[in-house]
Design a protein around this motif. Structure first.
Motif, PDB file in Angstrom:
ATOM      1  N   ALA A   4       0.749  -1.170  -0.023  1.00 60.93           N
ATOM      2  CA  ALA A   4       0.022  -0.030  -0.024  1.00 60.93           C
ATOM      3  C   ALA A   4       0.819   1.181   0.001  1.00 60.93           C
ATOM      4  CB  ALA A   4      -0.996  -0.017   1.111  1.00 60.93           C
ATOM      5  N   PRO A   5       1.618   1.334  -1.138  1.00 62.60           N
ATOM      6  CA  PRO A   5       2.325   2.771  -1.213  1.00 62.60           C
ATOM      7  C   PRO A   5       1.436   4.188  -1.357  1.00 62.60           C
ATOM      8  CG  PRO A   5       2.464   1.677  -3.361  1.00 62.60           C
ATOM      9  CD  PRO A   5       1.834   0.867  -2.265  1.00 62.60           C
ATOM     10  N   ILE A   6       1.734   5.043  -0.809  1.00 59.46           N
ATOM     11  CA  ILE A   6       0.911   6.485  -1.083  1.00 59.46           C
ATOM     12  C   ILE A   6       0.948   6.961  -2.560  1.00 59.46           C
ATOM     13  CG2 ILE A   6       0.518   8.714  -0.434  1.00 59.46           C
ATOM     14  CD1 ILE A   6       1.533   7.744   2.388  1.00 59.46           C
ATOM     15  N   LYS A   7       2.415   6.640  -2.829  1.00 60.58           N
ATOM     16  CA  LYS A   7       2.816   7.241  -4.333  1.00 60.58           C
ATOM     17  C   LYS A   7       4.081   6.288  -4.280  1.00 60.58           C
ATOM     18  CE  LYS A   7       3.661  11.681  -4.395  1.00 60.58           C
ATOM     19  NZ  LYS A   7       3.649  12.903  -4.922  1.00 60.58           N
ATOM     20  N   ILE A   8       4.255   5.896  -5.851  1.00 62.91           N
ATOM     21  CA  ILE A   8       5.231   5.053  -6.392  1.00 62.91           C
ATOM     22  C   ILE A   8       6.155   5.621  -7.602  1.00 62.91           C
ATOM     23  CG2 ILE A   8       3.896   3.494  -7.428  1.00 62.91           C
ATOM     24  CD1 ILE A   8       5.810   1.192  -6.473  1.00 62.91           C
ATOM     25  N   SER A   9       7.572   5.616  -7.474  1.00 63.31           N
ATOM     26  CA  SER A   9       8.347   6.055  -8.708  1.00 63.31           C
ATOM     27  C   SER A   9       7.865   5.235  -9.785  1.00 63.31           C
ATOM     28  CB  SER A   9       9.539   6.329  -8.320  1.00 63.31           C
ATOM     29  OG  SER A   9      10.245   4.938  -7.983  1.00 63.31           O
ATOM     30  N   LYS A  10       8.312   6.037 -11.140  1.00 62.05           N
ATOM     31  CA  LYS A  10       8.058   4.918 -12.372  1.00 62.05           C
ATOM     32  C   LYS A  10       9.241   3.839 -12.269  1.00 62.05           C
ATOM     33  CE  LYS A  10       8.075   6.060 -17.383  1.00 62.05           C
ATOM     34  NZ  LYS A  10       8.193   7.130 -18.186  1.00 62.05           N
ATOM     35  N   ASP A  11      10.220   4.095 -11.852  1.00 64.28           N
ATOM     36  CA  ASP A  11      11.261   2.886 -11.673  1.00 64.28           C
ATOM     37  C   ASP A  11      10.594   1.541 -10.839  1.00 64.28           C
ATOM     38  OD1 ASP A  11      12.953   4.018 -13.451  1.00 64.28           O
ATOM     39  OD2 ASP A  11      14.218   5.033 -11.949  1.00 64.28           O
ATOM     40  N   MET A  12      10.097   2.104  -9.836  1.00 61.68           N
ATOM     41  CA  MET A  12       9.576   1.089  -8.903  1.00 61.68           C
ATOM     42  C   MET A  12       8.242   0.588  -9.675  1.00 61.68           C
ATOM     43  SD  MET A  12      11.490   0.718  -6.483  1.00 61.68           S
ATOM     44  CE  MET A  12      12.855   1.038  -7.368  1.00 61.68           C
ATOM     45  N   LYS A  13       7.395   1.124 -10.466  1.00 55.82           N
ATOM     46  CA  LYS A  13       6.292   0.687 -11.088  1.00 55.82           C
ATOM     47  C   LYS A  13       6.633  -0.373 -12.163  1.00 55.82           C
ATOM     48  CE  LYS A  13       3.771   5.013 -10.812  1.00 55.82           C
ATOM     49  NZ  LYS A  13       3.189   6.127 -11.484  1.00 55.82           N
TER      50      LYS A  13
ATOM     51  N   THR B 195       8.691  14.248   0.830  1.00 52.80           N
ATOM     52  CA  THR B 195       8.091  13.424  -0.465  1.00 52.80           C
ATOM     53  C   THR B 195       7.468  12.008   0.041  1.00 52.80           C
ATOM     54  OG1 THR B 195       8.396  12.609  -2.479  1.00 52.80           O
ATOM     55  CG2 THR B 195      10.312  12.237  -1.052  1.00 52.80           C
ATOM     56  N   THR B 196       6.253  11.851  -0.604  1.00 51.96           N
ATOM     57  CA  THR B 196       5.533  10.575  -0.154  1.00 51.96           C
ATOM     58  C   THR B 196       5.947   9.219  -1.179  1.00 51.96           C
ATOM     59  OG1 THR B 196       3.619  11.334  -1.273  1.00 51.96           O
ATOM     60  CG2 THR B 196       3.872  11.696   1.141  1.00 51.96           C
ATOM     61  N   THR B 197       6.840   9.763  -1.997  1.00 51.43           N
ATOM     62  CA  THR B 197       7.117   8.664  -3.306  1.00 51.43           C
ATOM     63  C   THR B 197       8.134   7.669  -2.766  1.00 51.43           C
ATOM     64  OG1 THR B 197       6.470  10.256  -4.716  1.00 51.43           O
ATOM     65  CG2 THR B 197       7.674   8.501  -5.484  1.00 51.43           C
ATOM     66  N   ILE B 198       7.739   6.426  -3.239  1.00 52.51           N
ATOM     67  CA  ILE B 198       8.576   5.104  -2.868  1.00 52.51           C
ATOM     68  C   ILE B 198       9.417   5.309  -4.280  1.00 52.51           C
ATOM     69  CG2 ILE B 198       8.808   2.693  -2.461  1.00 52.51           C
ATOM     70  CD1 ILE B 198       7.511   4.226  -0.352  1.00 52.51           C
ATOM     71  N   CYS B 199      10.877   5.369  -3.920  1.00 52.84           N
ATOM     72  CA  CYS B 199      11.770   5.417  -5.058  1.00 52.84           C
ATOM     73  C   CYS B 199      12.676   4.288  -4.806  1.00 52.84           C
ATOM     74  CB  CYS B 199      12.410   6.969  -4.960  1.00 52.84           C
ATOM     75  SG  CYS B 199      11.497   8.059  -5.260  1.00 52.84           S
ATOM     76  N   SER B 200      13.220   3.826  -3.762  1.00 50.34           N
ATOM     77  CA  SER B 200      14.273   3.125  -3.480  1.00 50.34           C
ATOM     78  C   SER B 200      14.088   1.468  -3.370  1.00 50.34           C
ATOM     79  CB  SER B 200      14.959   3.175  -2.200  1.00 50.34           C
ATOM     80  OG  SER B 200      14.158   3.097  -0.952  1.00 50.34           O
ATOM     81  N   ASN B 201      12.935   1.028  -2.771  1.00 45.55           N
ATOM     82  CA  ASN B 201      12.916  -0.570  -2.714  1.00 45.55           C
ATOM     83  C   ASN B 201      11.425  -0.798  -2.608  1.00 45.55           C
ATOM     84  OD1 ASN B 201      12.945  -3.244  -1.928  1.00 45.55           O
ATOM     85  ND2 ASN B 201      14.985  -2.784  -1.157  1.00 45.55           N
ATOM     86  N   LEU B 202      10.947  -1.814  -3.295  1.00 42.15           N
ATOM     87  CA  LEU B 202       9.439  -1.982  -3.044  1.00 42.15           C
ATOM     88  C   LEU B 202       9.068  -2.670  -1.856  1.00 42.15           C
ATOM     89  CD1 LEU B 202       8.890  -4.184  -6.707  1.00 42.15           C
ATOM     90  CD2 LEU B 202       8.040  -1.849  -6.187  1.00 42.15           C
ATOM     91  N   ALA B 203      10.143  -3.195  -1.162  1.00 41.02           N
ATOM     92  CA  ALA B 203       9.821  -3.732   0.256  1.00 41.02           C
ATOM     93  C   ALA B 203       9.188  -2.576   1.011  1.00 41.02           C
ATOM     94  CB  ALA B 203      11.030  -4.328   0.619  1.00 41.02           C
ATOM     95  N   ASP B 204       9.759  -1.281   1.003  1.00 38.23           N
ATOM     96  CA  ASP B 204       9.306   0.005   1.761  1.00 38.23           C
ATOM     97  C   ASP B 204       7.768   0.090   1.623  1.00 38.23           C
ATOM     98  OD1 ASP B 204      11.995   0.193   2.288  1.00 38.23           O
ATOM     99  OD2 ASP B 204      12.346   1.831   0.890  1.00 38.23           O
ATOM    100  N   SER B 205       7.018  -0.537   0.224  1.00 40.16           N
ATOM    101  CA  SER B 205       5.722  -0.354   0.116  1.00 40.16           C
ATOM    102  C   SER B 205       4.702  -1.115   0.862  1.00 40.16           C
ATOM    103  CB  SER B 205       5.579  -0.406  -1.391  1.00 40.16           C
ATOM    104  OG  SER B 205       6.211   0.469  -2.013  1.00 40.16           O
ATOM    105  N   PHE B 206       5.353  -1.904   1.812  1.00 39.72           N
ATOM    106  CA  PHE B 206       4.131  -2.833   2.511  1.00 39.72           C
ATOM    107  C   PHE B 206       4.133  -2.224   3.794  1.00 39.72           C
ATOM    108  CE2 PHE B 206       6.067  -5.993  -0.609  1.00 39.72           C
ATOM    109  CZ  PHE B 206       5.187  -6.663  -0.790  1.00 39.72           C
ATOM    110  N   ARG B 207       2.810  -2.360   4.103  1.00 36.75           N
ATOM    111  CA  ARG B 207       2.371  -1.818   5.248  1.00 36.75           C
ATOM    112  C   ARG B 207       1.527  -2.623   6.256  1.00 36.75           C
ATOM    113  NH1 ARG B 207       5.216   1.402   3.625  1.00 36.75           N
ATOM    114  NH2 ARG B 207       4.859   3.684   3.031  1.00 36.75           N
ATOM    115  N   ILE B 208       1.291  -2.644   7.401  1.00 36.34           N
ATOM    116  CA  ILE B 208       0.480  -3.567   8.339  1.00 36.34           C
ATOM    117  C   ILE B 208      -0.711  -2.635   8.739  1.00 36.34           C
ATOM    118  CG2 ILE B 208       2.380  -5.010   9.032  1.00 36.34           C
ATOM    119  CD1 ILE B 208       2.637  -3.528  11.568  1.00 36.34           C
ATOM    120  N   PHE B 209      -1.570  -3.408   9.435  1.00 35.40           N
ATOM    121  CA  PHE B 209      -2.890  -2.670   9.956  1.00 35.40           C
ATOM    122  C   PHE B 209      -3.637  -2.015   8.920  1.00 35.40           C
ATOM    123  CE2 PHE B 209       0.134  -2.575  13.628  1.00 35.40           C
ATOM    124  CZ  PHE B 209      -0.155  -3.707  14.240  1.00 35.40           C
ATOM    125  N   VAL B 210      -3.375  -2.395   7.579  1.00 33.82           N
ATOM    126  CA  VAL B 210      -4.074  -1.723   6.564  1.00 33.82           C
ATOM    127  C   VAL B 210      -5.240  -2.361   6.070  1.00 33.82           C
ATOM    128  CG1 VAL B 210      -4.096  -1.410   4.075  1.00 33.82           C
ATOM    129  CG2 VAL B 210      -1.801  -1.096   5.477  1.00 33.82           C
TER     130      VAL B 210
END
Length: 288
Positions: free
Chosen positions: A34-43, A172-187
């Motif tokens: 559940a990323p808030i925003k995700i960079s083009k490279d991560m997409k 910034t709320t964009t995930i740019c480095s690692n897809l693992a940073d996009s995982f959330r709990i209690f969602v």
């Protein structure tokens, strides 16, 4: 990605104890992608199949079989590569919309066993088109002023690298480095938005609305123009079946084409941030 992995049974018991504990913990706390925003490279690194940003009807079992088995696509970057030839129809590496296209990309696919590379490219395009805005590589992020300047980012990098100096918080709320940073709990999976987040703009002065611009079309006419029994009216149209579409008569006893076209002195396609259905229209000539 929301998921419900099994925590019991033969498949689970064959896993190491650490993996079993990990699965149970993930399910207990409802881990989700559940990323808030995700960079083009991560997409581009997201998986092609069962993509979180596609509807259930995005994949056709027969049409996608070649992409899966022959082309062996794994992520969105692979899918874009297949689709890209459709943009070369008028380029030097000209692609022809036919089964036996002689372009280099199609010939390469023929050699690996693809019987209809053009059809596969079309299927790839269909999947890419259905991806929601948050995960679609074609979505252009709005400039919300939350990202630091390149100079400040470099200063932060040097301060972190040298362990010396101040590091300015990056909002910034964009995930740019690692897809693992996009995982959330209690969602709550029901409340994950398919639209990328951005900072709302400051409300316009004098209005209680955000400075979003709406393109509207207006027109006016006068029956029996320049005669005693003349009657004029106008209309406002945004799009088909829009609740603010409006047709009205001009009150009073003075009627002409000019009066009917009040608000239409600017050509159709004007930018209008707001209009009141009790009046004609409050217009602005300043495009967004």
């Amino acid at each position: 990605m929301s998921w419900s992995p099994p925590t019991k049974g033969n498949k689970v018991s064959s896993l190491p104890q650490a993996a079993q504990t990990l699965l149970k913990t993930a399910r207990k706390h409802n881990i989700s992608f559940a990323p808030i925003k995700i960079s083009k490279d991560m997409k581009k690194k997201l998986p092609v199949w069962n993509h979180i940003g596609t509807p259930t009807n995005a994949y056709h079992k027969i049409k996608t079989k070649c992409l899966n088995k022959t082309h062996k696509l794994t992520n969105i970057k692979d899918l874009i590569k297949i689709h890209k030839r459709l943009t070369h129809i008028n380029n030097e590496d000209q692609h022809y919309p036919q089964k036996d296209c002689p372009c280099p990309a199609c010939q390469k696919d023929h050699r690996i066993g693809c019987k209809d590379p053009h059809k596969c490219a079309q299927t790839a395009n269909e999947i890419l088109f259905k991806i929601t805005p948050k995960f679609n590589t074609k979505t252009k992020p709005k400039k919300d002023g939350l990202t630091l300047t390149q100079r400040r980012l470099e200063k932060n990098h040097q301060a972190h690298k040298n362990r010396q100096g101040e590091i300015l918080f990056d909002p910034t709320t964009t995930i740019c480095s690692n897809l693992a940073d996009s995982f959330r709990i209690f969602v709550d999976p029901e409340h994950i938005s398919p639209t990328p987040a951005h900072r709302l703009r400051v409300p316009a002065r004098g209005l209680n609305l955000l400075q979003d611009h709406i393109t509207i079309f207006t027109n006016g006419s006068c029956i029996n123009n320049r005669k005693e029994n003349s009657q004029s009216g106008g209309s406002i149209w945004l799009r088909e079946n829009h609740p603010k579409n409006l047709a009205f008569r001009i009150p009073g006893n003075k009627h002409s084409n000019q009066i009917a076209n009040v608000g239409n002195e600017i050509p159709p396609g004007i930018y209008c941030p707001y209009y009141d259905s009790r009046q004609l229209v409050q217009c602005t000539t300043h495009p967004p």
